[in-house]
Design a protein around this motif. Structure first.
Motif, PDB file in Angstrom:
ATOM      1  N   ASP A 438       0.818  -1.344   0.115  1.00 28.74           N
ATOM      2  CA  ASP A 438      -0.023  -0.034   0.086  1.00 28.74           C
ATOM      3  C   ASP A 438       0.974   1.217   0.168  1.00 28.74           C
ATOM      4  N   SER A 439       1.911   1.170   0.778  1.00 24.78           N
ATOM      5  CA  SER A 439       2.793   2.426   0.802  1.00 24.78           C
ATOM      6  C   SER A 439       3.585   2.484  -0.241  1.00 24.78           C
ATOM      7  N   HIS A 440       3.814   1.371  -1.072  1.00 20.80           N
ATOM      8  CA  HIS A 440       4.579   1.416  -2.333  1.00 20.80           C
ATOM      9  C   HIS A 440       3.738   2.007  -3.396  1.00 20.80           C
ATOM     10  N   LEU A 441       2.393   1.722  -3.211  1.00 23.78           N
ATOM     11  CA  LEU A 441       1.387   2.441  -4.139  1.00 23.78           C
ATOM     12  C   LEU A 441       1.147   3.654  -4.115  1.00 23.78           C
ATOM     13  N   LEU A 442       1.069   4.083  -2.848  1.00 25.59           N
ATOM     14  CA  LEU A 442       0.978   5.465  -2.513  1.00 25.59           C
ATOM     15  C   LEU A 442       1.905   6.288  -3.153  1.00 25.59           C
ATOM     16  N   GLY A 443       3.306   5.919  -3.017  1.00 28.15           N
ATOM     17  CA  GLY A 443       4.295   6.529  -3.455  1.00 28.15           C
ATOM     18  C   GLY A 443       4.479   6.465  -5.094  1.00 28.15           C
ATOM     19  N   LEU A 444       3.948   5.541  -5.668  1.00 26.61           N
ATOM     20  CA  LEU A 444       3.833   5.670  -6.902  1.00 26.61           C
ATOM     21  C   LEU A 444       3.016   6.358  -7.465  1.00 26.61           C
ATOM     22  N   ALA A 445       1.559   6.612  -6.838  1.00 25.73           N
ATOM     23  CA  ALA A 445       0.462   7.415  -7.126  1.00 25.73           C
ATOM     24  C   ALA A 445       1.185   8.751  -7.111  1.00 25.73           C
ATOM     25  N   LEU A 446       1.913   8.990  -6.171  1.00 20.07           N
ATOM     26  CA  LEU A 446       2.678  10.637  -5.990  1.00 20.07           C
ATOM     27  C   LEU A 446       3.640  10.668  -7.189  1.00 20.07           C
ATOM     28  N   ASP A 447       4.246   9.646  -7.410  1.00 23.40           N
ATOM     29  CA  ASP A 447       5.220   9.619  -8.625  1.00 23.40           C
ATOM     30  C   ASP A 447       4.675  10.218  -9.948  1.00 23.40           C
ATOM     31  N   ALA A 448       3.232   9.229 -10.408  1.00 25.17           N
ATOM     32  CA  ALA A 448       2.591   9.283 -11.341  1.00 25.17           C
ATOM     33  C   ALA A 448       2.117  11.148 -11.418  1.00 25.17           C
ATOM     34  N   GLU A 449       1.840  11.409 -10.271  1.00 24.00           N
ATOM     35  CA  GLU A 449       1.192  12.554 -10.271  1.00 24.00           C
ATOM     36  C   GLU A 449       2.174  13.765 -10.821  1.00 24.00           C
ATOM     37  N   ARG A 450       3.214  13.611  -9.934  1.00 24.83           N
ATOM     38  CA  ARG A 450       4.419  14.454 -10.443  1.00 24.83           C
ATOM     39  C   ARG A 450       4.833  14.441 -11.913  1.00 24.83           C
ATOM     40  N   GLN A 451       4.677  13.172 -12.678  1.00 26.41           N
ATOM     41  CA  GLN A 451       5.114  13.293 -13.995  1.00 26.41           C
ATOM     42  C   GLN A 451       3.826  13.902 -14.783  1.00 26.41           C
ATOM     43  N   HIS A 452       2.597  13.768 -14.267  1.00 24.23           N
ATOM     44  CA  HIS A 452       1.436  14.384 -15.146  1.00 24.23           C
ATOM     45  C   HIS A 452       1.791  15.998 -15.136  1.00 24.23           C
ATOM     46  N   GLY A 575       2.209   1.899  11.528  1.00 17.77           N
ATOM     47  CA  GLY A 575       1.368   2.680  10.629  1.00 17.77           C
ATOM     48  C   GLY A 575       1.125   4.113  10.948  1.00 17.77           C
ATOM     49  N   GLU A 576       1.344   4.637  12.123  1.00 19.67           N
ATOM     50  CA  GLU A 576       1.196   5.967  12.290  1.00 19.67           C
ATOM     51  C   GLU A 576       2.709   6.832  11.734  1.00 19.67           C
ATOM     52  N   ARG A 577       3.614   6.081  11.615  1.00 17.34           N
ATOM     53  CA  ARG A 577       4.745   6.678  10.969  1.00 17.34           C
ATOM     54  C   ARG A 577       4.716   6.489   9.675  1.00 17.34           C
ATOM     55  N   ALA A 578       4.217   5.595   9.063  1.00 11.50           N
ATOM     56  CA  ALA A 578       3.951   5.434   7.550  1.00 11.50           C
ATOM     57  C   ALA A 578       3.173   6.629   7.136  1.00 11.50           C
ATOM     58  N   ALA A 579       1.896   6.630   7.922  1.00 14.22           N
ATOM     59  CA  ALA A 579       1.034   7.725   7.549  1.00 14.22           C
ATOM     60  C   ALA A 579       1.192   9.048   7.533  1.00 14.22           C
ATOM     61  N   ARG A 580       2.075   9.256   8.566  1.00 10.89           N
ATOM     62  CA  ARG A 580       2.745  10.619   8.801  1.00 10.89           C
ATOM     63  C   ARG A 580       3.559  10.950   7.436  1.00 10.89           C
ATOM     64  N   SER A 581       4.521  10.029   7.225  1.00 13.58           N
ATOM     65  CA  SER A 581       5.430  10.465   6.311  1.00 13.58           C
ATOM     66  C   SER A 581       4.710  10.399   4.951  1.00 13.58           C
ATOM     67  N   HIS A 582       3.647   9.730   4.858  1.00  8.72           N
ATOM     68  CA  HIS A 582       2.859   9.885   3.341  1.00  8.72           C
ATOM     69  C   HIS A 582       2.388  11.301   3.515  1.00  8.72           C
ATOM     70  N   GLU A 583       1.631  11.419   4.440  1.00  7.03           N
ATOM     71  CA  GLU A 583       0.970  12.988   4.541  1.00  7.03           C
ATOM     72  C   GLU A 583       1.901  14.175   4.427  1.00  7.03           C
ATOM     73  N   LEU A 584       3.278  14.111   4.894  1.00  5.73           N
ATOM     74  CA  LEU A 584       3.950  14.871   4.377  1.00  5.73           C
ATOM     75  C   LEU A 584       4.582  15.154   2.965  1.00  5.73           C
ATOM     76  N   ARG A 585       4.685  13.858   2.499  1.00  7.32           N
ATOM     77  CA  ARG A 585       5.159  13.766   0.834  1.00  7.32           C
ATOM     78  C   ARG A 585       3.836  14.438   0.209  1.00  7.32           C
ATOM     79  N   ARG A 586       2.525  14.013   0.558  1.00  5.89           N
ATOM     80  CA  ARG A 586       1.399  14.492  -0.207  1.00  5.89           C
ATOM     81  C   ARG A 586       1.138  15.973  -0.051  1.00  5.89           C
ATOM     82  N   ARG A 587       1.499  16.576   1.113  1.00  8.16           N
ATOM     83  CA  ARG A 587       1.604  18.184   1.313  1.00  8.16           C
ATOM     84  C   ARG A 587       2.614  18.838   0.548  1.00  8.16           C
TER      85      ARG A 587
END
Ligand SMILES: Nc1ncnc2c1ncn2[C@@H]1O[C@H](COP(=O)(O)OP(=O)(O)OP(=O)(O)O)[C@@H](O)[C@H]1O
Length: 730
Positions: A438-452, A575-587
């Motif tokens: 899931d975490s990998h997929l979230l990272g990939l979604a961000l990568d895809a968004e950046r390329q778009h 989970g908390e750590r991963a969610a926090r780091s994802h949130e930071l990446r998203r922001r």
């Protein structure tokens, strides 16, 4: 010879001789950053001198005086002052640069630390000249120190030297075809087949360096007859046994490729690769300045390889190089901006991080299931405990159990317990795998968004929005001004570069999508497996109540419960750590997108205003009020709401009361994030805006009002950053 580069870059298991290893904080990391600028001697064919070294920390870049008769503007536009940790003038010696920048890192290498020095600058600015001096001196110093040590034989020095050219990695010590960069799990990437050579003396090192330098890709450019066209990475590892292990120090000396734009068509791919990797490096440096923020190393091989160097326990120094002549004005300015951006790291890191709310939904369900399981097990224990008490009041029934039956029950219980524990372990393994995916997929979604985002940026810039428009009856200068001066100059080489960038973004997007597909398939498979294991666990649980009938057995069950509990807690933390780091990446990404949207809005507004002026249409007062409001809002949000995490790279031109009073310091443009992206962090500011009546003080918000300062001396509005406490002032 070793075939794996990861041993050079991956391992951060440094044993510290005289320091407590501890965790290196972002502050320490910031402290490690040093940015120096070196100015090389002026050549006869380079025009007049426009770079002046004022002190060992300050240099001044002279802008061309386009407005010779406008004394006010000349004064404001001509000189731009830059401050760095260190500035080396034209007569600086190799020894001076070595002592100031490199010697401390070499000493650290001997003490088991890692350090890296980058040489940055346009072609012919002197990077290779500096790096050659640093490399030979650093290695001489290493061998001298080793020879003078109590036990020279205990030290081992190994070298590896690679080049990244057109996104291909080559081994400079053992030249051959391109080497593959492999991502192995979550660790550092591996360069397969890279040689690591043991260096035995300073003379041996010189021989190796000469051999490596000869193998570098070089071609003449307009500014350098022997121009290195790729990035060169020299890595030196010094190992020595110490009590309890091996102390290992590393030094990376990195000669980056020239940062200038590709001019020749034949060079367009090369130029695009160079710009792209330098931009990626700049972005990493920028992101690292935020400490815990998401750092995207994926954008280039250079940053993928340097991941551990940039983000690990590594002291880094950058030496930016510039030529002093007016012929190189553009590249010099952009190099100085890049270096300034890197040097801003120290200040940024010391700032507080913004707290972000956690986004836990992804993990909640898994943890909820675990807790459910624990409470089911506990309730079974209670039920068994009650039954056990009943059993105690009816001893005759227990006595009826034969010894044989008891032994059989104990054996069953034992195997049941083992099955429960093993099923539980399987469940945990599968759940973890699911979370990783899931975490990998979230990272990939961000990568895809950046390329778009990159694709739409380039397409908008070159194809759609900003095609020069023709205005009937307008002056000739109108069309010229649409083509130039706003950061969207569509010269042939830029267009070629854009095409390459878009092609690369599509290719990257396709790769990301393939990875997403593979991750989704794997996720579905793991989910099916988990469901089967869960069913088996439920069946095993069903068997429990009938078989537990003694204190020790209940203890076993309690232990199983405890293991479940600990796992659930661990999972919650992860989970908390991963969610926090994802949130930071998203922001982070959201901020970048807002930034680019705002740039577009600003550019549209600026162009519309210019068009109105060119067509002789006066700006209606309501519209001018809206312009004013827009400026105030942007300024207020930039300086008050996110002062700590975000810095503006541009400002809208002020609405002034007269043409001659328009004084807009260019010092504000291009020095912030994204300014080296080629996306035009700098808007050339409109100096022909219609005269507008001065607007009253803003009534929109306290924050807006606080950010505006009216300087009555020249009766124009100049926006300045508020001093601390301004916003709170009545
Ligand atoms: N500080 C300096 N003193 C004297 N000569 C210098 C200095 N810096 C550079 N040069 C000379 O300038 C020329 C270009 O320098 P160099 O090859 O180091 O540039 P570069 O930035 O590495 O260029 P490229 O990116 O094209 O490889 C060389 O002839 C070099 O000897």
């Amino acid at each position: 010879m070793l075939s794996v580069y990861v041993t050079l870059l991956k391992s951060q298991t440094v044993i510290y001789k005289d320091n407590n290893p501890g965790e290196v904080s972002t502050k320490d990391l910031a402290w490690c950053q040093q940015v120096a600028v070196r100015v090389r001697p002026l050549r006869a064919d380079e025009g007049s001198r426009i770079v002046h070294v004022v002190s060992d920390k300050i240099l001044v870049l002279e802008e061309e005086a386009d407005y010779r008769r406008d004394v006010l503007r000349q004064r404001r536009l001509n000189d731009k002052q830059y401050v760095y940790d260190r500035v080396f003038g034209e007569d600086s010696t190799q020894e001076e640069v070595y002592e100031a920048v490199c010697a401390p890192l070499v000493d650290d290498t001997l003490r088991g630390f890692a350090g890296a020095i980058f040489a940055y600058g346009a072609t012919g600015a002197g990077k290779t000249h500096t790096m050659t001096g640093l490399m030979t001196r650093a290695l001489n110093r290493l061998f001298t120190a080793i020879t003078e040590s109590a036990n020279p034989k205990a030290y081992e020095v190994k070298m590896s030297y690679i080049e990244i050219y057109n996104e291909n990695i080559r081994d400079l010590l053992n030249p051959g075809g391109p080497l593959e960069l492999r991502d192995e799990g979550s660790g550092a990437p591996v360069v397969a087949g890279l040689s690591e050579v043991e260096a035995t003396s300073a003379a041996h090192v010189c021989e190796l360096l000469t051999r490596g330098d000869r193998a570098r890709t070089a071609e003449p450019t307009h500014a350098n007859q022997h121009s290195s066209r790729g990035h060169a990475l020299l890595s030196v590892t010094v190992s020595t046994p110490v009590e309890g292990g091996t102390q290992r120090g590393r030094l990376f000396l990195i000669d980056l490729a020239g940062s200038e734009r590709a001019g020749l068509r034949a060079r367009r791919l090369e130029g695009a690769h160079i710009n792209r990797s330098l931009l990626a490096l700049g972005n990493c440096i920028m992101a690292l300045s935020g400490g815990a923020r998401y750092v995207n190393y994926r954008d280039s091989k250079l940053t993928r390889l340097l991941r551990e160097v940039l983000g690990g326990r590594c002291r880094t120094a950058m030496v930016a190089h510039v030529a002093p002549g007016s012929a190189q004005k553009e590249t010099t300015r952009s190099t100085l901006h890049y270096a300034q951006r890197a040097s801003s790291i120290t200040n940024r890191v010391e700032r507080e991080m913004v707290e972000t709310p956690m986004h836990m939904s992804q993990y909640r369900s898994v943890i909820y299931e675990l807790r459910e399981e624990i409470s089911r097990l506990k309730s079974k224990m209670k039920g068994d405990s009650a039954r056990s008490k009943d059993d105690f009041t009816q001893p005759q029934q227990t006595e009826e159990l034969t010894k044989e039956e008891s032994a059989e029950n104990a054996a069953h219980l034992k195997s049941l317990r083992e099955s429960i524990v093993s099923t539980f372990k399987q469940q945990m393994r599968l759940r973890r795998r699911l979370m990783e995916l899931d975490s990998h997929l979230l990272g990939l979604a961000l990568d895809a968004e950046r390329q778009h985002a990159a694709i739409s940026h380039w397409e908008a810039r070159f194809n759609r929005l900003y095609k020069p428009i023709s205005l009937s009856g307008s002056r000739l200068s109108t069309q010229q001004s649409y083509r130039g001066g706003t950061g969207s100059v569509t010269s042939g080489s830029e267009r070629a570069e854009a095409e390459v960038a878009v092609e690369q973004a599509w290719a990257e997007l396709a790769a990301v999508e393939r990875e997403q597909e593979a991750a989704r398939t794997e996720r579905a498979r793991v989910e099916r497996q988990l469901e089967q294991v869960r069913l088996r666990g439920a069946q095993l649980e069903q068997e429990l109540p009938a078989r537990i009938n003694s204190g020790p057995e209940r203890e076993v069950l309690a232990l199983v419960c405890r293991v479940h509990e600990l796992e659930a807690d661990k999972l919650a933390l992860q989970g908390e750590r991963a969610a926090r780091s994802h949130e930071l990446r998203r922001r982070d990404l959201a901020l970048q997108r807002r930034d680019s949207q705002r740039r577009l809005s600003d550019e549209i507004i600026t162009r519309q205003r210019r068009a109105l002026e060119e067509m002789g249409i006066g700006i209606p007062s309501e519209l001018s009020q809206l312009y004013e409001l827009y400026q105030q809002e942007i300024h207020a949000s930039t300086y008050t709401e996110s002062n700590d995490v975000y810095s503006p790279s541009y400002k809208l031109p002020p609405i002034s009361t007269s043409l001659s009073e328009l004084a807009w310091s260019e010092s504000s443009s291009g020095s912030g994030r994204g300014s080296s992206s080629g996306s035009g962090g700098t808007l050339a500011l409109d100096r022909r805006l219609p005269r507008l009546a001065p607007t009253p003080r803003p009534r929109t918000s306290q924050a807006s009002a606080a950010t505006m300062k009216r300087y009555s001396s020249d009766d124009s509005l100049v926006m300045v950053a508020p001093r601390a406490g301004d916003a709170a002032a009545p």
